[in-house]
Design an enzyme around this catalytic site. Structure first.
Site, mmCIF file in Angstrom:
data_model
loop_
_atom_site.group_PDB
_atom_site.id
_atom_site.type_symbol
_atom_site.label_atom_id
_atom_site.label_comp_id
_atom_site.label_asym_id
_atom_site.label_seq_id
_atom_site.Cartn_x
_atom_site.Cartn_y
_atom_site.Cartn_z
ATOM 1 N N CYS A 112 0.795 -1.190 0.106
ATOM 2 C CA CYS A 112 -0.022 0.198 -0.075
ATOM 3 C C CYS A 112 0.861 1.262 0.111
ATOM 4 C CB CYS A 112 -0.853 -0.225 1.324
ATOM 5 S SG CYS A 112 -1.199 1.354 2.224
ATOM 6 N N GLU A 113 0.629 2.086 -0.875
ATOM 7 C CA GLU A 113 1.593 3.185 -1.026
ATOM 8 C C GLU A 113 1.233 4.367 0.108
ATOM 9 O OE1 GLU A 113 1.119 4.910 -5.072
ATOM 10 O OE2 GLU A 113 -0.716 5.751 -4.728
ATOM 11 N N HIS A 114 0.253 4.070 0.878
ATOM 12 C CA HIS A 114 0.058 5.366 2.036
ATOM 13 C C HIS A 114 0.841 4.660 3.178
ATOM 14 C CE1 HIS A 114 -4.244 5.283 -0.038
ATOM 15 N NE2 HIS A 114 -3.354 6.346 -0.570
ATOM 16 N N HIS A 115 0.845 3.591 3.378
ATOM 17 C CA HIS A 115 1.623 3.121 4.599
ATOM 18 C C HIS A 115 3.071 2.261 4.395
ATOM 19 C CE1 HIS A 115 -2.483 4.000 6.023
ATOM 20 N NE2 HIS A 115 -1.747 4.607 6.899
ATOM 21 N N GLN A 153 -5.413 -0.619 -4.395
ATOM 22 C CA GLN A 153 -6.165 -1.573 -4.768
ATOM 23 C C GLN A 153 -6.789 -1.291 -5.986
ATOM 24 O OE1 GLN A 153 -7.759 -4.321 -1.934
ATOM 25 N NE2 GLN A 153 -9.153 -5.065 -3.452
ATOM 26 N N HIS A 181 -5.879 -5.348 3.952
ATOM 27 C CA HIS A 181 -4.755 -4.453 3.978
ATOM 28 C C HIS A 181 -4.108 -4.355 5.483
ATOM 29 C CE1 HIS A 181 -5.660 -2.318 0.074
ATOM 30 N NE2 HIS A 181 -6.272 -3.092 0.121
ATOM 31 N N CYS A 183 -2.284 -2.490 6.628
ATOM 32 C CA CYS A 183 -2.654 -0.913 7.271
ATOM 33 C C CYS A 183 -4.044 -0.866 8.151
ATOM 34 C CB CYS A 183 -2.215 0.074 6.228
ATOM 35 S SG CYS A 183 -3.552 0.356 5.120
HETATM 36 N N1 LIG Z 1 -8.935 3.678 -1.492
HETATM 37 C C1 LIG Z 1 -7.840 2.994 -1.106
HETATM 38 N N2 LIG Z 1 -7.376 3.560 0.119
HETATM 39 C C2 LIG Z 1 -6.592 2.555 0.739
HETATM 40 C C3 LIG Z 1 -5.783 1.633 0.219
HETATM 41 N N3 LIG Z 1 -4.775 1.112 0.978
HETATM 42 C C4 LIG Z 1 -4.757 1.937 2.162
HETATM 43 N N4 LIG Z 1 -5.760 2.881 2.035
HETATM 44 C C5 LIG Z 1 -6.327 3.891 2.903
HETATM 45 O O1 LIG Z 1 -5.466 4.950 2.708
HETATM 46 C C6 LIG Z 1 -6.037 6.159 3.792
HETATM 47 C C7 LIG Z 1 -5.320 7.008 4.131
HETATM 48 O O2 LIG Z 1 -5.940 7.837 4.868
HETATM 49 P P1 LIG Z 1 -5.272 9.046 6.003
HETATM 50 O O3 LIG Z 1 -6.232 9.641 7.090
HETATM 51 O O4 LIG Z 1 -4.403 10.011 5.258
HETATM 52 O O5 LIG Z 1 -4.058 7.746 6.937
HETATM 53 P P2 LIG Z 1 -4.230 7.429 8.307
HETATM 54 O O6 LIG Z 1 -4.429 8.632 9.256
HETATM 55 O O7 LIG Z 1 -3.180 6.213 8.367
HETATM 56 O O8 LIG Z 1 -5.740 6.618 8.380
HETATM 57 P P3 LIG Z 1 -6.237 5.449 8.860
HETATM 58 O O9 LIG Z 1 -5.618 4.265 8.338
HETATM 59 O O10 LIG Z 1 -7.692 5.685 9.252
HETATM 60 O O11 LIG Z 1 -5.600 5.319 10.589
HETATM 61 C C8 LIG Z 1 -6.479 5.004 4.792
HETATM 62 O O12 LIG Z 1 -8.062 5.116 4.979
HETATM 63 C C9 LIG Z 1 -6.320 3.637 4.369
HETATM 64 O O13 LIG Z 1 -7.114 2.666 4.692
HETATM 65 C C10 LIG Z 1 -6.107 1.304 -1.226
HETATM 66 O O14 LIG Z 1 -5.748 0.324 -1.488
HETATM 67 N N5 LIG Z 1 -7.191 1.901 -1.548
HETATM 68 ZN ZN LIG Z 2 -2.243 1.768 3.695
#
Ligand SMILES: Nc1nc2c(ncn2[C@@H]2O[C@H](COP(=O)(O)OP(=O)(O)OP(=O)(O)O)[C@@H](O)[C@H]2O)c(=O)[nH]1
Ligand SMILES: [Zn+2]
Length: 223
Positions: A112-115, A153, A181, A183
């Site tokens: 996952c590119e966010h975490h 995804q 996920h 994360c």
């Molecule tokens: N649409 C989508 N979202 C994703 C995917 N993988 C991770 N995420 C989401 O990316 C979002 C990033 O949101 P942020 O609010 O910036 O991050 P955060 O504070 O770590 O959020 P939480 O995970 O809710 O604690 C989260 O809601 C994750 O669940 C994916 O493949 N698709």
């Molecule tokens: Zn993530």
């Protein structure tokens, strides 16, 4: 199906290694060499960054257990972000087979590119053949081509479908991915076991209600 300049992060190259374009390896079956077009991982820089991260986390990277960790982590990320090259092998559809071809439960592992945490699960990839049929293993190889990347995804699902449509020219393509996920399970909302389902349908599988229904029925998805 040949000759296009690739889109996005994937390039097709011939034996000359031009990095772009398509060069058939052999006429029948038709083979096209597929390589990813992303820049490689800078292992030395990644290693330094992991050392810095360990220090930032209050750890001593010189301790015996951690001494080699920056190297291990850099190589682990390089491996997780590098898909294997393969030949896209297609055969003439001499019998005019026009029903769905579906590979179910292809394992998917991506980051996952966010975490920068893994998400993993299965992909169901199908198509309605046109003039050519695809070597079956290639459905799984195309999934890996896009999964070994920093991803979301939805994008992964669509990239697999679009790529097959572009390079196989079938009458329809369907891709479903079901993944957990980390994360969402290890941290944050902590909903272990929750799986996210995404789908991308093209051509007859999108437009024709019966084909669409059959596709989802065969994948086991209730839509
Ligand atoms: N649409 C989508 N979202 C994703 C995917 N993988 C991770 N995420 C989401 O990316 C979002 C990033 O949101 P942020 O609010 O910036 O991050 P955060 O504070 O770590 O959020 P939480 O995970 O809710 O604690 C989260 O809601 C994750 O669940 C994916 O493949 N698709
Ligand atoms: Zn993530």
């Amino acid at each position: 199906m040949a000759g296009e300049v690739p889109r996005g992060s994937v390039a097709l190259s011939g034996p000359q290694g031009t990095g772009e374009g398509v060069v058939p390896r052999s006429p029948s079956p038709r083979r096209l060499q597929v390589v990813h077009g992303r820049g490689g991982v800078d292992l030395a820089a990644a290693q330094r960054a992991v050392g810095d991260l360990l220090r930032a986390l209050g750890r001593n990277p010189a301790s015996e257990h951690l001494a080699d960790t920056p190297r291990r982590v850099a190589h682990a990320y390089a491996e997780m972000l590098t898909p294997r090259e393969f030949d896209l092998t297609t055969f003439p559809n001499e019998e005019g087979y026009d029903e769905l071809v579906l590979a179910r439960d292809i394992p998917v592992q991506s980051l996952c590119e966010h975490h920068l945490l893994p998400f993993q699960g299965v992909a169901h990839v199908g198509y309605l053949p046109g003039e050519r049929i695809l070597g079956l293993s290639k459905l799984a190889r195309v999934v890996e081509l896009f999964a070994r990347d920093l991803q979301v995804q939805e994008r992964l699902t669509k990239q697999v479908a679009d790529w097959l449509q572009e390079h196989l020219s079938p009458h329809g393509v369907g891709v479903v991915i079901e993944a957990e996920h980390l994360c969402m399970s290890l941290r944050g909302v902590r909903v272990a076991g929750s799986r996210t389902v995404t789908s991308s349908l093209l051509g007859a599988l999108r437009e024709d209600a019966r084909s669409r229904q059959e596709f989802f029925a065969l994948t086991g998805i209730h839509a």
